[in-house]
Write an enzyme that holds these catalytic residues in place. Structure first.
Site, mmCIF file in Angstrom:
data_model
loop_
_atom_site.group_PDB
_atom_site.id
_atom_site.type_symbol
_atom_site.label_atom_id
_atom_site.label_comp_id
_atom_site.label_asym_id
_atom_site.label_seq_id
_atom_site.Cartn_x
_atom_site.Cartn_y
_atom_site.Cartn_z
ATOM 1 N N TYR A 30 -92.934 -34.396 50.211
ATOM 2 C CA TYR A 30 -94.020 -33.768 50.932
ATOM 3 C C TYR A 30 -95.274 -34.323 50.900
ATOM 4 O O TYR A 30 -95.674 -34.526 49.683
ATOM 5 C CB TYR A 30 -93.869 -32.336 50.389
ATOM 6 C CG TYR A 30 -94.718 -31.136 51.553
ATOM 7 C CD1 TYR A 30 -95.240 -31.670 52.633
ATOM 8 C CD2 TYR A 30 -94.730 -29.821 51.276
ATOM 9 C CE1 TYR A 30 -96.075 -30.859 53.177
ATOM 10 C CE2 TYR A 30 -95.384 -28.969 51.899
ATOM 11 C CZ TYR A 30 -96.036 -29.499 53.010
ATOM 12 O OH TYR A 30 -96.948 -28.618 53.684
ATOM 13 N N CYS A 31 -95.951 -34.710 51.842
ATOM 14 C CA CYS A 31 -97.288 -35.391 51.909
ATOM 15 C C CYS A 31 -97.148 -36.258 50.911
ATOM 16 O O CYS A 31 -96.520 -37.403 51.066
ATOM 17 C CB CYS A 31 -98.300 -34.185 51.578
ATOM 18 S SG CYS A 31 -100.144 -34.623 51.536
ATOM 19 N N ILE A 32 -98.182 -36.470 49.989
ATOM 20 C CA ILE A 32 -98.239 -37.677 48.991
ATOM 21 C C ILE A 32 -96.987 -37.728 48.295
ATOM 22 O O ILE A 32 -96.767 -38.938 47.840
ATOM 23 C CB ILE A 32 -99.622 -37.241 48.149
ATOM 24 C CG1 ILE A 32 -99.785 -38.593 47.262
ATOM 25 C CG2 ILE A 32 -99.289 -36.402 47.253
ATOM 26 C CD1 ILE A 32 -101.288 -38.756 46.636
ATOM 27 N N PHE A 65 -91.597 -34.548 54.816
ATOM 28 C CA PHE A 65 -92.649 -33.480 55.294
ATOM 29 C C PHE A 65 -93.861 -34.048 55.328
ATOM 30 O O PHE A 65 -94.721 -34.291 54.301
ATOM 31 C CB PHE A 65 -92.690 -32.203 54.676
ATOM 32 C CG PHE A 65 -91.376 -31.599 54.555
ATOM 33 C CD1 PHE A 65 -90.249 -31.620 55.224
ATOM 34 C CD2 PHE A 65 -91.158 -30.627 53.418
ATOM 35 C CE1 PHE A 65 -89.029 -31.013 55.092
ATOM 36 C CE2 PHE A 65 -89.986 -29.836 53.400
ATOM 37 C CZ PHE A 65 -88.790 -30.205 54.090
ATOM 38 N N GLY A 75 -94.182 -37.506 49.611
ATOM 39 C CA GLY A 75 -93.429 -38.299 50.603
ATOM 40 C C GLY A 75 -93.744 -39.785 50.293
ATOM 41 O O GLY A 75 -92.951 -40.721 50.701
#
Length: 661
Positions: free
Chosen positions: A395-397, A423, A399
């Protein structure tokens, strides 16, 4: 919301509201020299003189002095007295709070730079560009003049009694009917919107300057025009003035008490409350999904959640949230908990709960988060689930790191991860949105000095301020108006409580992220080295699922699309959800909110993808779950986290998530 009681006596003028303050914050107290305060009005109006018996009062006698009949304006006078006293109390509360804040900041070092974002040079280039095209500048001035002439013409006709409908506005700042119904406020609103639109348009029209320099000027012009909205000032906000009148000034007293409490909470810096922080507690009414911490080391806790079905998919799911925030965005409350929902779908769910790093982790970088984070968490999840493979989520960083880890695994021929979901994650940062404005050399030097001053970590509040600035009207000014001008308590909103629960970041990791990803876009170009390997995203061949959000201001949809295409040899599925960076992700099917778009192809541009995409109502979670089931093997008996090879340490959500910055 229930009405507040009558304003307390003046000696409590500086006390914060009882609800809506974090439990750790001390109530603001006036200093000794600010002790002189005006007396407050009594709790109840003074009783009128008793009515004289009718038998003793001649019919033609004048009314007794002080009676209501003799003083028809007594109530009005009482209200004016209360209003005057409350205005004085509000002013004194604000003055004392500002004085105390100034004292608390007096022994701190001055700001690193009067222009940390390097706006001055950007605006100089914009002005130079405008001056080089006087024809364009003259046309813009004529356009503004015509807008004002149209406004004054319609205002004049309206003042003369002509039925002139007010210009509509969808701007949430001006939703109160008085902004359009009252001619004076309507003129304020329309003249502000015309001027702000003109200023922003003028800056955007400049040509022949560096695109990033121009974007910086546009961004800060928008910040400036947002700040000067008439809705942000008491004297020009009809809703705030109405509340002031209806409460005899008590709304402003409460607002200044809120202001004083927020200054106290920020240790002299204004830290605007976005939620009723006292209403939530991690592990009690947020982050309550049942499970066990089955592994803990210096970098993370591994949480395995209890099964909600008799059977589960053979391949477990391991989630890597961003270390910029805490993982419980995926487990706020039962009705919007993605973790609970995944468990109910028959998946074995593990979550990596990152430590909130302190100065001892200042030297941790991407290599540490790869080897001690991704690889160790994968190893322990496989050991605990007795599985040979695992599916992952970034998710975000988280990811961004997971994408680099997949490329590292591909180089090492490590096939333990069979499928990965991203995500709102970026790997190609060429179009990474407004956060690119904070990553030029000037600002990176400023933030590095800030981290050095903090012992080698970025304070959580620093990143929160940056994210708030990206959506100033929603995350700054709306609360400024509500909390201070209207005197309202912040809402009991779990998502905003989580948003304020920030974490620190190690200097080495954060500076490498800003420079290598945002500054140089090295990961998508095959130039990023992690774990001793220069990684290549095109070497990843496992199935990937990308989720993007249409209104995401942190990971813009076009940036996520470019990232999906960077994995050129993988089987990529892309879904675009409605809403933004958080609500677009955390959108349970039961909410029946927003929509999502799917397209099995991944053509050369986002516009082409959108042209062929199919829109679906509601959440994208079911679409993802179908994809994930197909990648998760057969059904096996449900796994009890208390009976695995790794012995439970403590119940979820664990200890690391409770550490405050």
């Amino acid at each position: 919301m229930a009405k507040r009681p009558t304003t307390p006596p003046a000696k409590a003028a500086h006390a914060p509201r009882k609800a809506g303050r974090p439990t750790s914050a001390k109530p603001p107290r006036p200093r000794a020299k600010a002790k002189t305060t005006a007396k407050a009005p009594p709790e109840q109006p003074a009783a009128a003189p008793p009515e004289q018996p009718r038998a003793e009062t001649p019919a033609d006698a004048p009314p007794p002095p002080g009676s209501a009949a003799a003083s028809p304006g007594a109530d009005q006078r009482q209200m004016l007295e209360a209003l005057s006293l409350n205005l004085a109390r509000a002013a004194m509360t604000a003055q004392a709070a500002i004085a105390e804040a100034a004292l608390s900041q007096a022994d701190r070092p001055a700001a690193l730079s009067p222009d940390p974002f390097n706006v001055g040079p950007a605006m100089t280039q914009v002005m130079t560009g405008l001056a080089s095209r006087p024809d364009k500048l003259f046309a813009a001035q004529a356009d503004l003049f015509n807008r004002y002439m149209d406004l004054w013409a319609s205002t004049t006709r309206r003042a003369a009694g002509e039925d002139v409908p007010a210009a509509p506005s969808k701007d949430k700042r001006f939703k109160d009917p008085a902004w359009s119904e009252n001619p004076m406020f309507d003129v304020m609103r329309q003249s502000y919107l015309a001027t702000a639109d003109w200023m922003n348009g003028l800056v955007s029209s400049v040509e022949d300057i560096d695109p990033r320099t121009k974007r910086r000027a546009e961004f800060f012009t928008k910040l400036l025009t947002d700040a000067f909205s008439p809705s942000n000032f008491l004297a020009s906000n009809p809703a705030a003035l109405k509340a002031l009148a209806e409460t005899n000034g008590e709304s402003l007293v409460r607002g200044m008490q809120n202001f004083a409490a927020d200054l106290e909470r920020g240790a002299g810096k204004l830290k605007i409350s976005q939620a009723d922080y006292g209403r939530f507690k991690v592990g009690e009414n947020v982050a309550t999904a049942p499970g066990q911490v089955v592994w803990r080391d210096e970098l993370f806790e591994l949480i395995q959640y209890d099964p909600a079905t008799d059977k589960q998919r053979q391949i477990p799911l391991l989630i890597f949230p961003p270390w910029i925030n805490k993982f419980y965005i995926l487990d706020l409350q039962p009705e919007n908990s993605m973790i609970r929902w995944l468990s109910s779908q028959g998946f074995t769910v593990f979550v990596c709960s990152w430590v909130n790093p302190d100065v001892d982790k200042a030297g941790f970088g991407f290599d540490d988060y790869l080897e001690k984070g991704i690889y160790r968490a994968v190893e322990k999840a496989l050991e605990q689930s007795k599985s040979d493979h695992v599916n992952t989520v970034g998710y975000c960083i988280g990811g961004t790191l997971m994408g680099a880890a997949l490329a590292h695994m591909a180089a090492r021929k490590d096939d333990r991860v069979t499928a990965t979901t991203f995500f709102a994650a970026q790997h190609d940062f060429a179009e990474a949105g407004d956060l690119l404005l904070f990553t030029d050399d000037h600002w990176l030097g400023e933030i590095e000095q800030q981290m050095d001053a903090a012992g080698g970590v970025l304070p959580g509040a620093a990143m929160a301020e940056t994210f708030n600035a990206l959506r100033a009207n929603d995350l700054i000014w709306s609360f400024f108006v509500s909390n201070y001008l209207m005197g309202k308590d912040p809402p009991a909103f779990d998502l905003l409580f989580w948003n304020a629960d920030q974490t620190r970041m190690p200097k080495k990791l954060h500076m490498d992220y800003l420079r290598s990803m945002y500054g140089q876009n090295r990961l998508s170009q095959g130039e990023f080295t992690i774990g001793g390997v220069k990684v290549d995203l095109s070497k990843v061949t496992i199935p990937l699922y990308f989720q993007a959000s249409r209104e995401d201001h942190i990971a813009p949809v076009n940036s996520v699309y470019r990232s999906a295409r960077a994995f050129s040899n993988a089987d990529v599925t892309l879904t675009v959800a409605g809403s933004g960076h958080i609500a677009g992700v955390v959108n349970p099917p039961s909410a029946k909110k927003y929509q999502h778009w799917t397209n099995p192809a991944l053509p050369g541009s986002l516009a082409e993808w959108q042209a062929g995409a199919e829109e679906h109502p509601g959440s994208w979670w079911n679409h993802w779950a179908d994809w994930l089931h197909d990648k998760s093997g057969d059904w096996v008996p449900a796994r009890n986290p208390s009976k695995g090879p790794l012995k439970p340490i403590e119940p979820a959500p664990g200890a690391y998530v409770k550490v405050k910055s």
